[in-house]
Motif scaffolding. Structure first.
Motif, PDB file in Angstrom:
ATOM      1  N   VAL A  81     -25.902  21.321   8.626  1.00  0.00           N
ATOM      2  CA  VAL A  81     -25.774  22.279   9.719  1.00  0.00           C
ATOM      3  C   VAL A  81     -25.310  21.614  11.007  1.00  0.00           C
ATOM      4  N   ILE A  82     -25.903  20.486  11.364  1.00  0.00           N
ATOM      5  CA  ILE A  82     -25.630  19.900  12.688  1.00  0.00           C
ATOM      6  C   ILE A  82     -24.407  18.991  12.700  1.00  0.00           C
ATOM      7  N   GLY A  83     -23.949  18.568  11.551  1.00  0.00           N
ATOM      8  CA  GLY A  83     -22.722  17.786  11.504  1.00  0.00           C
ATOM      9  C   GLY A  83     -22.929  16.294  11.690  1.00  0.00           C
ATOM     10  N   LYS A  84     -21.810  15.596  11.779  1.00  0.00           N
ATOM     11  CA  LYS A  84     -21.790  14.143  11.784  1.00  0.00           C
ATOM     12  C   LYS A  84     -21.879  13.571  13.192  1.00  0.00           C
ATOM     13  N   ARG A  85     -22.277  12.314  13.268  1.00  0.00           N
ATOM     14  CA  ARG A  85     -22.282  11.595  14.541  1.00  0.00           C
ATOM     15  C   ARG A  85     -20.854  11.369  15.042  1.00  0.00           C
ATOM     16  N   VAL A  86     -20.718  11.240  16.344  1.00  0.00           N
ATOM     17  CA  VAL A  86     -19.434  10.851  16.914  1.00  0.00           C
ATOM     18  C   VAL A  86     -19.085   9.456  16.385  1.00  0.00           C
ATOM     19  N   GLY A  87     -17.921   9.335  15.792  1.00  0.00           N
ATOM     20  CA  GLY A  87     -17.479   8.037  15.287  1.00  0.00           C
ATOM     21  C   GLY A  87     -17.896   7.734  13.868  1.00  0.00           C
ATOM     22  N   PHE A  88     -18.481   8.693  13.160  1.00  0.00           N
ATOM     23  CA  PHE A  88     -18.885   8.466  11.768  1.00  0.00           C
ATOM     24  C   PHE A  88     -17.676   8.057  10.924  1.00  0.00           C
ATOM     25  N   LYS A  89     -17.831   6.986  10.170  1.00  0.00           N
ATOM     26  CA  LYS A  89     -16.806   6.384   9.315  1.00  0.00           C
ATOM     27  C   LYS A  89     -15.678   5.722  10.114  1.00  0.00           C
ATOM     28  N   LYS A  90     -15.816   5.672  11.453  1.00  0.00           N
ATOM     29  CA  LYS A  90     -14.802   5.021  12.292  1.00  0.00           C
ATOM     30  C   LYS A  90     -15.408   3.851  13.070  1.00  0.00           C
ATOM     31  N   MET A 141     -26.969   2.713  -5.243  1.00  0.00           N
ATOM     32  CA  MET A 141     -25.701   3.383  -5.512  1.00  0.00           C
ATOM     33  C   MET A 141     -25.591   4.685  -4.716  1.00  0.00           C
ATOM     34  N   ALA A 142     -26.720   5.387  -4.583  1.00  0.00           N
ATOM     35  CA  ALA A 142     -26.701   6.720  -3.974  1.00  0.00           C
ATOM     36  C   ALA A 142     -26.431   6.696  -2.473  1.00  0.00           C
ATOM     37  N   VAL A 143     -26.798   5.608  -1.794  1.00  0.00           N
ATOM     38  CA  VAL A 143     -26.611   5.601  -0.335  1.00  0.00           C
ATOM     39  C   VAL A 143     -25.131   5.642   0.043  1.00  0.00           C
ATOM     40  N   GLY A 144     -24.257   5.250  -0.881  1.00  0.00           N
ATOM     41  CA  GLY A 144     -22.836   5.303  -0.576  1.00  0.00           C
ATOM     42  C   GLY A 144     -22.201   6.663  -0.773  1.00  0.00           C
ATOM     43  N   LEU A 145     -22.963   7.594  -1.336  1.00  0.00           N
ATOM     44  CA  LEU A 145     -22.389   8.917  -1.601  1.00  0.00           C
ATOM     45  C   LEU A 145     -22.026   9.660  -0.322  1.00  0.00           C
ATOM     46  N   LYS A 146     -22.702   9.328   0.800  1.00  0.00           N
ATOM     47  CA  LYS A 146     -22.416  10.040   2.046  1.00  0.00           C
ATOM     48  C   LYS A 146     -20.975   9.811   2.507  1.00  0.00           C
ATOM     49  N   ARG A 204     -18.455   9.258   0.375  1.00  0.00           N
ATOM     50  CA  ARG A 204     -17.595   9.966  -0.585  1.00  0.00           C
ATOM     51  C   ARG A 204     -17.596  11.462  -0.318  1.00  0.00           C
ATOM     52  N   PHE A 205     -18.789  12.017  -0.004  1.00  0.00           N
ATOM     53  CA  PHE A 205     -18.894  13.470   0.174  1.00  0.00           C
ATOM     54  C   PHE A 205     -18.932  13.891   1.643  1.00  0.00           C
ATOM     55  N   ASN A 206     -18.818  12.906   2.538  1.00  0.00           N
ATOM     56  CA  ASN A 206     -18.612  13.181   3.965  1.00  0.00           C
ATOM     57  C   ASN A 206     -19.767  13.923   4.633  1.00  0.00           C
ATOM     58  N   TYR A 207     -21.000  13.534   4.316  1.00  0.00           N
ATOM     59  CA  TYR A 207     -22.150  14.027   5.065  1.00  0.00           C
ATOM     60  C   TYR A 207     -22.824  12.825   5.727  1.00  0.00           C
ATOM     61  N   ASP A 208     -23.260  12.993   6.959  1.00  0.00           N
ATOM     62  CA  ASP A 208     -23.744  11.861   7.752  1.00  0.00           C
ATOM     63  C   ASP A 208     -25.268  11.752   7.685  1.00  0.00           C
ATOM     64  N   GLY A 233     -30.337   9.335   0.187  1.00  0.00           N
ATOM     65  CA  GLY A 233     -30.121   8.344  -0.842  1.00  0.00           C
ATOM     66  C   GLY A 233     -31.382   7.670  -1.334  1.00  0.00           C
ATOM     67  N   VAL A 234     -32.376   7.496  -0.445  1.00  0.00           N
ATOM     68  CA  VAL A 234     -33.608   6.805  -0.823  1.00  0.00           C
ATOM     69  C   VAL A 234     -34.725   7.788  -1.170  1.00  0.00           C
ATOM     70  N   HIS A 235     -35.034   8.713  -0.284  1.00  0.00           N
ATOM     71  CA  HIS A 235     -36.203   9.563  -0.509  1.00  0.00           C
ATOM     72  C   HIS A 235     -35.918  10.709  -1.480  1.00  0.00           C
ATOM     73  N   LEU A 236     -34.790  11.372  -1.330  1.00  0.00           N
ATOM     74  CA  LEU A 236     -34.482  12.461  -2.266  1.00  0.00           C
ATOM     75  C   LEU A 236     -34.202  11.907  -3.660  1.00  0.00           C
ATOM     76  N   VAL A 237     -33.303  10.949  -3.744  1.00  0.00           N
ATOM     77  CA  VAL A 237     -32.951  10.388  -5.049  1.00  0.00           C
ATOM     78  C   VAL A 237     -34.133   9.646  -5.660  1.00  0.00           C
ATOM     79  N   GLY A 238     -34.827   8.834  -4.864  1.00  0.00           N
ATOM     80  CA  GLY A 238     -35.985   8.111  -5.383  1.00  0.00           C
ATOM     81  C   GLY A 238     -37.094   9.035  -5.837  1.00  0.00           C
ATOM     82  N   GLY A 239     -37.327  10.106  -5.076  1.00  0.00           N
ATOM     83  CA  GLY A 239     -38.354  11.072  -5.464  1.00  0.00           C
ATOM     84  C   GLY A 239     -38.007  11.794  -6.754  1.00  0.00           C
ATOM     85  N   ILE A 240     -36.743  12.151  -6.911  1.00  0.00           N
ATOM     86  CA  ILE A 240     -36.299  12.809  -8.147  1.00  0.00           C
ATOM     87  C   ILE A 240     -36.475  11.864  -9.341  1.00  0.00           C
TER      88      ILE A 240
END
Length: 446
Positions: free
Chosen positions: A194-203, A311-316, A318-322, A329-336
């Motif tokens: 909803v709130i979007g990415k930080r200024v400068g994300f991936k830059k 591996m999961a922390v790099g998905l952001k 690839r899928f462009n979420y900040d 990557g840690v709590h959602l994936v680890g909990g699952i």
């Protein structure tokens, strides 16, 4: 058959040992929130350090008060429709006797409720790591209050409350894989969409400003997690809590090794950030599973979590979420992972006689775990996104772009984490010890 007669001598009596043990565990869980603050605080840039610390600390204030007013009643009161609890005698905690025991246990209600309070405090604080650098502090405080009320309190009832649908289904969650980590991780994903990415994300480079602070935070989390996990058995009489304590250590160690091995193969180095993140991934994964698996199973759970969370922390990217600090990557994936692996590694010799696939139990428990995992994930993701959208359309969730670039610490707290102007130890002094003016100070230094 005539009902069994319960003699007064058979009824639980208050155990000073278990009561003391649980109070210590409650204090350990409380320490996890400041530990998380340091962990997150070291991972952000200098200009966001204090805001990151405050996003955790404010949860201690808000959730504690809500827990007293109605949260404990909603989470653990008499079930209504398998979705929520309520007990008017617990509103304000004003009608609970000092020695009144938690049903079926040897600890007072007050001890149980304060232990569970610390879980309720920590869970929204976990979400904050995904939102670093860009959220108004007032909006965050309101989000915590709303989220705890409509997400955490009901989900805690589902998972741990008598009558909750997941509890009655037989979903195993020893200490919070679904109610805490999947809940927080899904909420983080919902909000950042909803709130979007930080200024400068991936830059722009957004490296941690203090890896020693990260390691300190990870160490405090690891230490506090023993209370989080072992204490969730609510006593220390039959060895299950001890099994959970051992498995917590074992899985965390295996996850550190798994994360570092992946990191070395993938990126060519063993990093301190990887070691700290690996430890947290192992702690997350063993949280639901540690009472059901053997120490060998805990090694498997930890190693799998360490590799797959790395591996999961790099998905952001690839899928462009900040996801700023890798909560998803840690709590959602680890909990699952930790929750689902119960369906394979449960031995039937720990907290219950439930056996997983690898111990002859088939896939029955696995499907139950799936129901709990994806039920909590879907609810938290959707409701959290709706709450963030509501706040964003009313008071606004994000600081201005100028404030974000200049630094959220100054914009929201009028402070900075480090005062480099005072690096010399204060005003310069003459040989006689009297302070001198700045101009004179330069002459003296010269």
């Amino acid at each position: 058959m005539a009902p069994a007669i319960t003699l007064a001598a058979d009824a639980p009596t208050l155990s000073a040992a278990n009561t003391g043990f649980m109070l210590i565990c409650s204090a350990l869980v409380m320490l996890m929130t400041p530990g998380l603050a340091f962990f997150y605080g070291g991972m952000v840039r200098v200009k966001s350090t204090l805001n990151m610390l405050m996003m955790s600390f404010i949860s201690l204030g808000i959730v504690t008060v809500l827990w007293v007013l109605y949260g404990f009643s909603m989470a653990f009161g008499t079930d209504s429709g398998s979705v929520i609890g309520w007990n008017s005698d617990w509103v304000g905690l004003s009608n609970i006797g000092l020695t009144e025991l938690w049903d079926g246990y040897t600890i007072p209600v007050f001890v149980f409720l304060v232990f569970q309070l610390m879980f309720a405090v920590l869970t929204p604080a976990l979400i904050s790591g995904a939102l670093a650098d860009r959220v108004k502090f007032t909006a965050w405080a309101l989000f915590i209050a709303l989220w705890a009320t409509v997400v955490y309190f009901p989900v805690a009832h589902w998972v741990w409350g008598s009558g909750g649908w997941a509890f009655e289904l037989g979903v195993i969650d020893f200490a919070g894989g679904t109610a805490v980590h999947i809940n927080a991780g899904a909420a983080a994903l919902g909000v950042i969409l909803v709130i979007g990415k930080r200024v400068g994300f991936k830059k722009d480079p957004m490296r941690p400003h203090s890896l020693p602070l990260v390691m300190l935070g990870a160490a405090l989390l690891w230490f506090g997690w023993f209370g989080f996990n072992a204490g969730s058995w609510l006593g220390n009489d039959d060895g299950v809590g001890a099994l959970m304590f051992v498995n917590t250590q074992v899985a965390t160690a295996a996850a550190v090794l798994g994360w570092l091995a992946y990191e070395k193969i993938r990126h060519g180095a063993f990093t301190t950030l990887g070691a700290a993140s690996g430890a947290v991934s192992g702690l997350v994964a063993i949280t639901p599973a540690g009472g059901a698996v053997s120490p060998l199973g805990a090694i498997a759970v930890g190693a799998v979590a360490g590799v797959l969370c790395a591996m999961a922390v790099g998905l952001k990217y690839r899928f462009n979420y900040d996801d700023s600090l890798d909560v998803v990557g840690v709590h959602l994936v680890g909990g699952i992972l930790g929750s689902l692996l119960i369906g394979f590694f449960a031995t039937g010799k720990g907290q219950s006689d439930v056996e997983g696939l690898f111990y002859g139990g088939g896939l029955d428990q696995f499907w139950k775990q799936c129901a709990g995992v994806f039920g909590v994930l879907a609810y938290s993701l959707v409701v959290s996104a709706v709450l963030a959208l509501l706040l964003d359309k009313t008071i606004g969730m994000r600081v201005s772009e100028d404030d974000e670039v200049a630094g959220i610490d100054q914009a929201e707290h009028a402070e900075t984490a480090y005062d480099f102007s005072g690096a010399g130890g204060g005003a310069a002094r003459t040989a006689a010890g009297a302070p001198v003016a700045p101009a004179e100070s330069k002459k003296v230094d010269a």
